[in-house]
Design a protein around this motif. Structure first.
Motif, short mmCIF file in Angstrom:
data_model
loop_
_atom_site.label_atom_id
_atom_site.label_comp_id
_atom_site.label_asym_id
_atom_site.label_seq_id
_atom_site.Cartn_x
_atom_site.Cartn_y
_atom_site.Cartn_z
N THR A 12 -2.79 8.21 3.30
CA THR A 12 -2.76 7.15 2.32
C THR A 12 -3.71 7.55 1.19
N ASP B 283 1.11 4.24 -2.70
CA ASP B 283 0.95 5.65 -2.32
C ASP B 283 2.10 6.50 -2.86
N ARG C 17 0.84 -1.20 0.00
CA ARG C 17 0.00 0.00 0.00
C ARG C 17 0.87 1.25 0.00
N ARG C 18 1.94 1.23 0.80
CA ARG C 18 2.85 2.38 0.86
C ARG C 18 3.56 2.59 -0.47
#
Length: 142
Positions: free
Chosen positions: A113, A24, A20-21
């Motif tokens: 996020t 992002d 997810r990071r």
């Protein structure tokens, strides 16, 4: 792992949170590259419009109560009785939401996020402990 690294750091770079990071960061970089000419033009126009900072910082609360400053382009100036007054350029930036483009810097820094609940305004506001605030918000949320 190095013993100096925090538990939060190890959690951020393992499992689904790691992917997810990465998403992002990639999304923030792509959007910053695409909007860079507009960002520079707005920053120059704000500098020419009058004194004051180009970017303003607004206090918000993120995941687990962590406080961070949300970036935005300056669109107001102090008015009578300390109330903010919309600047001429701010009256163009606000309806088009261009004043919120510097939020991409918060996304790049990890304060937000891409998708998540809206950040909570104010230094004393509570935030749900397990949720990172997002730029776009939840789909279908009330």
């Amino acid at each position: 792992m190095d013993s100096r690294r925090s538990l939060a750091h190890r959690r951020a770079f393992s499992g689904p949170g790691y992917l997810r990071r990465i998403l992002d960061v990639v999304a923030a970089l792509l959007m910053l590259v695409v909007t860079l000419p507009l960002l520079l033009l707005v920053a120059l126009a704000l500098r020419l419009e009058g004194p004051g900072p180009v970017l303003v910082r607004k206090p918000y609360v993120g995941r687990a109560g962590r406080r961070f400053d949300l970036f935005a382009f300056r669109s107001t100036r102090p008015g009578p009785y300390g109330r903010p007054v919309l600047t001429p350029l701010g009256s163009l930036l606000r309806p088009t939401r261009i004043d919120q483009l510097p939020v991409l810097l918060n996304l790049l820094r990890g304060d937000l996020t891409l998708v998540g609940p809206a950040p909570v305004a104010g230094p004393e506001a509570p935030q749900a402990p397990g949720s990172s605030p997002g730029v776009t918000g939840w789909v279908g949320a009330d």
